[in-house]
Design a protein around this motif. Structure first.
Motif: not given
Ligand code: PRP
Length: 205
Positions: A114-116, A137-142, A153-162
């Motif tokens: 997590t970044k959190y 610090n980023g690309s947490v899904e990896l 534990v991360d931000i989900v906005e559109s859910g597309k990255t997941l």
């Molecule tokens: C944020 C977050 C997720 C992604 C979620 O990453 O950490 O990886 O956005 O967005 P989504 O649900 O719309 O796909 P960010 O773009 O800040 O890049 P990072 O991986 O460098 O933290």
């Protein structure tokens, strides 16, 4: 002069639009520049552009009177500042994510990328769970994809990255959006702030 801390990016753009609706002339802020300190047309407002996680620090220390920051960043920063207005934009969810069976399959102490780290410790701690927090610090899904962590534990906005990485939301930690945060002393001493916040509230409706 009122000093405002903003994080460069989408939240700043939305904040600028909102403040213009409140009558500020922010032409200078819309020009491409490497300057980190910019002023409104009247010279009554100074804007400093900082990293999102530094907005609460600038506000707590009183270098900025107020700032705009995501609730996620605010929770993680855990600073002594006043959370004034929910601006509603920048809406997203802070979630525990992983493969559908990640929580059941994890043996021993759950590894969480997590970044959190602060929010993560609080969340699992309040459920009586000790977890191994891996700060990323980023690309947490990896994390789960590469086997570095069981879940994230991360931000989900559109859910597309997941979705693109075969992961799912397993638990929801909280809803987040942009907040106006105010220095505790400025709130009492800077009388210009109350009418501005009133205008902001009116323009949100
Ligand atoms: C944020 C977050 C997720 C992604 C979620 O990453 O950490 O990886 O956005 O967005 P989504 O649900 O719309 O796909 P960010 O773009 O800040 O890049 P990072 O991986 O460098 O933290």
């Amino acid at each position: 002069m009122i000093t405002v801390a903003l994080a460069k990016g989408r939240l700043a753009q939305k904040t600028i639009e909102l403040l213009e609706k409140c009558g500020l002339n922010l032409d200078e802020l819309k020009v491409e520049t490497r300057k980190l300190v910019l002023y409104d047309g009247s010279g009554n407002y100074r804007f400093v552009f900082v990293k999102p996680s530094d907005v609460p620090t600038y506000v707590e220390r009183g270098v900025a009177d107020f700032g705009v920051v995501g609730k996620d960043t605010l929770l993680e920063a855990d600073k002594d500042i006043y959370e004034m207005i929910d601006l509603k934009f920048g809406a997203c969810r802070l979630c525990v994510c992983g493969y559908p069976d990640s929580l059941e399959k994890a043996g021993g102490i759950l590894k969480v990328g997590t970044k959190y780290p602060h929010v993560t410790k609080e969340y699992f701690g309040s459920r009586g769970k000790t977890v191994d927090i891996i700060k990323l610090n980023g690309s947490v899904e990896l994390g789960p994809v590469m086997g570095l962590s069981d879940v994230i534990v991360d931000i989900v906005e559109s859910g597309k990255t997941l979705e693109a990485n075969g992961l799912k939301v397993l638990e929801e930690v909280c809803n987040c959006s942009a907040r106006i945060v105010v220095n505790r002393v400025s709130l009492k001493t800077r009388k210009e702030l109350a009418p501005l916040f009133e205008k902001i509230r009116a323009n949100l409706q």
